[in-house]
Design an enzyme around this catalytic site. Sequence first.
Site, PDB file in Angstrom:
ATOM      1  N   ARG A  34      61.520  68.287 -32.233  1.00  0.00           N
ATOM      2  CA  ARG A  34      60.098  68.624 -32.349  1.00  0.00           C
ATOM      3  C   ARG A  34      59.837  70.125 -32.308  1.00  0.00           C
ATOM      4  O   ARG A  34      58.880  70.613 -32.911  1.00  0.00           O
ATOM      5  CB  ARG A  34      59.305  67.921 -31.232  1.00  0.00           C
ATOM      6  N   ASP A 142      41.700  65.910 -24.949  1.00  0.00           N
ATOM      7  CA  ASP A 142      43.144  65.751 -25.119  1.00  0.00           C
ATOM      8  C   ASP A 142      43.806  67.100 -24.912  1.00  0.00           C
ATOM      9  O   ASP A 142      43.146  68.156 -25.004  1.00  0.00           O
ATOM     10  CB  ASP A 142      43.472  65.207 -26.510  1.00  0.00           C
TER      11      ASP A 142
END
Length: 272
Positions: A34, A142
């Site tokens: 990632r 978030d």
Amino acid sequence: MELSDADFGRLSQFIYTTAGIKMPPAKRIMLQSRLQKRLRALNINDFKTYADYVLSDGGGDEIIHMLDVVSTNKTDFFREPVHFEFMKEVVLPEFYSKPGNQRINVWSAGCSSGEEPYTIGIVISEFNQGFPGRDFLILGTDLSTRILQAATNAVYKEERVEGIPLELKKRYFLRSKDREHPTVRIVPELRRHMQFRRLNFMDANYPVSESFDVVFCRNVLIYFDRKTQEEVIRKLCGKLKIGGYFFLGHSESIMNMNLPLKPIKPTIFRRV
């Protein structure tokens, strides 16, 4: 490029301290994969240099980008539908039956790309049909700025709404004209009830001025250890009105935690 055990240890500890996300050794390859896009974006050739940069005083902006790519965002419309049935059958009738209650405030904490807050909005909109003057506000928060932008855009692949009843799709989703890559977008009438903001559960204080009648925090805490889970829920409860409802994900538990929550049903609680 390979992420060494030493650099993985440095980064995983920093991610845990900063965002509360556990990174056990089994996730080293996932983290390596990632983060490679971040190294390419910064033109950095090895993970040691990247770790040095992130952990330096000058790496502040990159911390947000790094947390964007390591946070997990899995969600669906009408996920765990028992909660939305409870909203429709218990929470909303109870709330709007009280004199003076015209606007219900709901917090979707860990809202991901927006499917949960928009589902809540659909449920409330359906319940409020035929009752002018009733209103609602849904705050979605978030950690990931990237995923919050997706929630704000409110555009989804058409396949994401396949399980939603046709009459709801007609009322709340606009179909794109591109039939090769079909998408839908939430109608503006529903989007106007939404607010989206970045929030890190590890912050000492949550910069949220509103108080809420309902808090959804589902399938987020599974990435934290038990102590952090309790701390996060306690801070969320600080923004929940007495008598308000708190929804957890079905894989989560608050058993043996010292919290101001009374169980009503499995994963459904009330602030006391």
